[in-house]
Design a protein around this motif. Sequence first.
Motif, mmCIF file in Angstrom:
data_model
loop_
_atom_site.group_PDB
_atom_site.id
_atom_site.type_symbol
_atom_site.label_atom_id
_atom_site.label_comp_id
_atom_site.label_asym_id
_atom_site.label_seq_id
_atom_site.Cartn_x
_atom_site.Cartn_y
_atom_site.Cartn_z
ATOM 1 N N ARG A 160 0.843 -1.205 0.000
ATOM 2 C CA ARG A 160 0.000 0.000 0.000
ATOM 3 C C ARG A 160 0.878 1.255 0.000
ATOM 4 O O ARG A 160 0.579 2.237 -0.682
ATOM 5 C CB ARG A 160 -0.905 0.012 1.234
ATOM 6 C CG ARG A 160 -1.893 -1.128 1.284
ATOM 7 C CD ARG A 160 -2.810 -0.988 2.475
ATOM 8 N NE ARG A 160 -3.604 -2.190 2.683
ATOM 9 C CZ ARG A 160 -4.540 -2.311 3.628
ATOM 10 N NH1 ARG A 160 -4.797 -1.282 4.419
ATOM 11 N NH2 ARG A 160 -5.216 -3.436 3.773
ATOM 12 N N MET A 216 2.572 1.771 -3.536
ATOM 13 C CA MET A 216 1.598 2.162 -4.552
ATOM 14 C C MET A 216 1.145 3.608 -4.346
ATOM 15 O O MET A 216 1.077 4.390 -5.303
ATOM 16 C CB MET A 216 0.403 1.207 -4.511
ATOM 17 C CG MET A 216 0.727 -0.201 -4.992
ATOM 18 S SD MET A 216 -0.693 -1.330 -4.868
ATOM 19 C CE MET A 216 -1.828 -0.569 -6.031
ATOM 20 N N GLU A 217 0.850 3.985 -3.110
ATOM 21 C CA GLU A 217 0.402 5.351 -2.821
ATOM 22 C C GLU A 217 1.519 6.356 -3.091
ATOM 23 O O GLU A 217 1.282 7.448 -3.611
ATOM 24 C CB GLU A 217 -0.050 5.446 -1.363
ATOM 25 C CG GLU A 217 -0.687 6.761 -0.988
ATOM 26 C CD GLU A 217 -2.111 6.912 -1.501
ATOM 27 O OE1 GLU A 217 -2.625 8.049 -1.478
ATOM 28 O OE2 GLU A 217 -2.705 5.897 -1.925
ATOM 29 N N ARG A 243 4.072 6.116 -5.223
ATOM 30 C CA ARG A 243 4.278 6.284 -6.664
ATOM 31 C C ARG A 243 3.185 7.147 -7.274
ATOM 32 O O ARG A 243 3.447 7.988 -8.141
ATOM 33 C CB ARG A 243 4.338 4.914 -7.333
ATOM 34 C CG ARG A 243 5.633 4.155 -7.022
ATOM 35 C CD ARG A 243 5.623 2.765 -7.608
ATOM 36 N NE ARG A 243 6.910 2.104 -7.396
ATOM 37 C CZ ARG A 243 7.135 0.806 -7.653
ATOM 38 N NH1 ARG A 243 6.138 0.048 -8.113
ATOM 39 N NH2 ARG A 243 8.332 0.290 -7.429
ATOM 40 N N GLU A 244 1.956 6.964 -6.813
ATOM 41 C CA GLU A 244 0.851 7.771 -7.332
ATOM 42 C C GLU A 244 1.017 9.236 -6.955
ATOM 43 O O GLU A 244 0.636 10.133 -7.715
ATOM 44 C CB GLU A 244 -0.473 7.236 -6.790
ATOM 45 C CG GLU A 244 -1.695 7.892 -7.404
ATOM 46 C CD GLU A 244 -2.988 7.201 -6.995
ATOM 47 O OE1 GLU A 244 -4.000 7.908 -6.856
ATOM 48 O OE2 GLU A 244 -2.970 5.964 -6.813
#
Length: 230
Positions: free
Chosen positions: A50, A53-54, A56-57
């Motif tokens: 998590r 992913m967060e 990189r976003e």
Amino acid sequence: MAGYVELHAHSHFSFLDGASSPQELIRRAADLSMPALALTDHDGLYGMVRFVMEAREAGIQPIVGAELTTDGGGHLTLLVQDASGFSNLCRLISRSQLDHSKGEASLAREQLEAHHRGLIALSGGRNGEISQAILRQDWPAALETGRRYAALLGRERFFIEIQRHLVGAKRLEQRLTELAEYLGLGIVATNDVHYATPEGRPLQDVLTGIRHSLPIHDLGSRRRPNAEFY
């Protein structure tokens, strides 16, 4: 916050200790324009997917890590430098968990000696082995521990960790700085983050109460003394 990157942060995957999700920590880092953030939950990588992913976003470089408990009860902050470091960190966490009862992970010295490549180590906060030796006024033990980690990891991969949010921290910081200078080690400032903003402190207190099976007003020194761990 220009120039500062938090390298010691706990999410709610530091069970009953961290009060914010990995996503909340990333959003706060983005609000502060931090280019990178490390997640260093206690003895595990449960929030890593998590978190990455967060990050990189949000356009933030995720730094994967963990704060491991060492034999004797000290803390050591480990950060992944490359693919071999990630593999070794996973191995170290697995061994520290499998070799002990559930909830009592502990990393043996020989495991770190065998699986340290690709990892950067910070000496840990107040609960780090070096800080604990200084607090009990055992300077020879602090020096010996610093020398041991520097010899194992190299001075380019072992740093003295300094934090400023506790009463009496200035004296400890002075001694840590003296040790770093004496041994030729770099110094890293961290804030031992346990919640994204000061408003997370009450929840962290509740989690601490649950962990110790005590009401908040009976926690005493088990409760962090202020709302600066953000």
